[in-house]
Design an enzyme around this catalytic site. Sequence first.
Site, short mmCIF file in Angstrom:
data_model
loop_
_atom_site.label_atom_id
_atom_site.label_comp_id
_atom_site.label_asym_id
_atom_site.label_seq_id
_atom_site.Cartn_x
_atom_site.Cartn_y
_atom_site.Cartn_z
N LYS A 148 30.08 64.61 45.75
CA LYS A 148 31.28 64.78 46.56
C LYS A 148 32.46 64.22 45.80
CE LYS A 148 33.12 64.32 51.18
NZ LYS A 148 33.55 65.74 51.11
N ARG A 171 45.84 47.66 27.40
CA ARG A 171 45.29 48.17 26.14
C ARG A 171 46.43 48.74 25.31
NH1 ARG A 171 39.51 51.05 27.37
NH2 ARG A 171 38.85 49.67 29.06
N ARG A 206 26.22 47.03 28.73
CA ARG A 206 26.79 46.41 27.53
C ARG A 206 27.99 45.58 27.95
NH1 ARG A 206 31.36 49.37 27.58
NH2 ARG A 206 31.18 51.56 28.12
N ILE A 215 35.69 62.30 45.72
CA ILE A 215 36.36 61.33 46.57
C ILE A 215 37.81 61.26 46.13
CG2 ILE A 215 36.41 58.92 47.27
CD1 ILE A 215 33.34 59.03 46.91
N GLY A 264 33.62 60.11 29.18
CA GLY A 264 34.94 60.54 28.72
C GLY A 264 35.40 61.85 29.33
N GLY A 265 34.87 62.20 30.49
CA GLY A 265 35.35 63.40 31.18
C GLY A 265 34.74 64.70 30.66
N HIS A 284 38.98 52.36 41.30
CA HIS A 284 37.83 52.12 40.41
C HIS A 284 37.65 50.61 40.34
CE1 HIS A 284 35.52 52.81 36.49
NE2 HIS A 284 35.63 51.49 36.61
#
Lengths: 451, 303
Positions: free
Chosen positions: A175, A312, A266, A177, A138-139, A182
């Site tokens: 690094k 979502r 999962r 990018i 979550g960052g 994603h």
Amino acid sequence: MRTVAIFSQPDRESLHVRQADEAFCVGPGPAARSYLNVPNIISTALITGCDAIHPGYGFLAENARFAEICADHGLTFIGPQPAVIAMMGDKATAKRIMREAGVPTTPGTDVLGSVEEAYAAAAAIGYPVLLKATAGGGGKGMRVVEDARDLARAYASATAEAEASFKDGRVYLEKLIRGPRHLEVQVLGDDDGNIVHLGERDCSVQKPAHLKLIEESPAVHLPARTRNKLHEMAVQACRHVGYTNAGTLEFLAVGDDVYFMEMNTRIQVEHPVTEMVYGIDLVKEQIRIAAGEPLGYAQSDLASRGHAIECRINAEDTRNHFAPAAGAVSKVVFPGGPGIRVDTHLYAGATIPPYYDSMLAKVVAFGDTREIAIARMERALRETLIEGVRTTIDLCLEILAAPAFREGRYDIEFLPNLLTEIGAPVSLNGTPPLGELGAARPPRAKPVGPP
Amino acid sequence: MTVHRAYLGIGANLGAAAESVERAIGALAELGKVQRTSPLYRSEPWGVRDQPPFVNAVVLLETPLAPRALLDELGKIELRLGRTPGERWGPRAIDLDLLLYDDLEIDSPELHVPHKHLRERAFVLVPLAQLDEQFAPLRDALDASELAGVVPLPRSDPPSRESVTPMPQGRLRPLVERIAALARFLASGDAVRVRVSRGEDEIELARRLRPALAPRSSDGASAELAPLRVDEIKADIVGIFHARPPAPAEGDRFEGDRELGYIEALGIRTPVRTMGAGRIVSVATADGAAVEYGQPLFLVARG
């Protein structure tokens, strides 16, 4: 098959409680005392005579210790072996193992011992670099470092944030990018060592802090060579660790280069898009595999057909840093029609408790082509009505209408840029107020998966 | 999301007025959570005097809706429950007024908050003060003659109420059993009034005494009898409940703290204690039963 649902006190009126054959309250609202209350969950499984526990996609789903405790009590944990969960849960270890398996990872380091080590490594890799928490999600504990002048301060704050969030302050460096896509590959493995992939999903439409909002399968404008390489690497990696059950390998892709990022051991929130194009019920496969059944099909028996997109629908204020909303939902109308699937726990009169993830529903659209899937999704979202809380519906419609999305030419910088364009405030680190919630925490933990 | 506190006035004077008010209260649950409801009052008509008396009530609604949106929704409920638009202060099936909305003051052609006539109307202030003590001074500022025109409505049969969230199947039975146990406890003669609270829900049962038995105070009026407190002893873990022999039964008294049994989970026994003196009103869970978190095991009367 009969199911027992667990729930917390504020979730008593929740749909999963009403629909399960039996339901047991395991604690009060705060997740630490209910959905993470291992003794009460195990006790529930034992006294109701459960054979297996499906951990859902949040809370205890990637907790190796919980998987071990299940085994100690004669309960089948529906997921991979505890050792594999632990291995993949530690990001630095996971990358090392992937490199052993011949899967490229972003150039980076192991756990850093000191800020001096960080300086040396960053100089070797080349700026810009990314500091990441080993236990991260979550960052949290993640910092972009543009050049050497920022490194010391970023190292200190990332370490402190990781310690505060995960009680584990270890960080590593890789690094940065710029502008990657994603992409992730769905895999299934059985106890006999059969491993298949079920294609890729493009999850590049991400809110700040790498929180996914829209996913699709297959990924568009992906050269066949790159796509095949991605699939082969995923299967090769699973074979290397002896992976069983369902899992997802996440990659960053720039041009023809793909780098392994992490593996989720999962089922994932966005698994329906894969189910739509492969015609396979992934949760059913998870249960079959956990019961010791062989897959019963080979890679050559599997083929993707058509195109699927998922949006979502979260209870969030998209114009206020995606602040999660709680409260009463007065009216609910969900879409239907050809090619539309809705996974949800929402109903008219439902109250959204403030404790958990803000996801209300997943709307999935299928079409023979991407254009048809997008058109159906637009129609479905316009048909959807949720009164009482702010939602991400309008933002999803803006994304679907954006030329970059329509043309399939987007990367993970697309949505933050779009938000700036349409004037929605975007906080710099993008962390929503309920910071503990990761990219894929579920609104509900279910012992056994969706219908 | 922010939840706002709105006080709403309800009035009706046509047809089965009391039933209309109850139906309106049921319909308000669609707009949020009806936190509190005043008793129903009968009042003399306001403005145009030549019409049947009104039935009034005030509710406290917790709602996500903004004031304008709330007003619109109230209008829709009025229409649905049979008000014909047009006539002000005339006979009507149902009338819903927004009295107060958080601490907001709104002055626009369509909407006045607090309600324009709030301070003048006994039929609003009497139920409002009943709901929340802070409004008692406003009520007491009215003339006694006006207050006398607002009287509690005698309750007949419990009115049917529209509900958006039906009681889930299988959950009514334990509730009925527990009320029956409370009634038996009352009949046993230990108390004339019991009250059980559980979160926001509260039930109070009273036994009517024969006049000769009713306690009298010195001036001859019936003494106000304080209700007896009834506590729920609940499971705080998930497991199997085992009663400690001899099994605790309805009517058992105990002076101090006593262990009534234990909950067994994962091989560990966690005692269930009375937490002080009292008397068992009812046994809510059988020996050997599986219990969930928060499940009532015993009802215990204190004092």
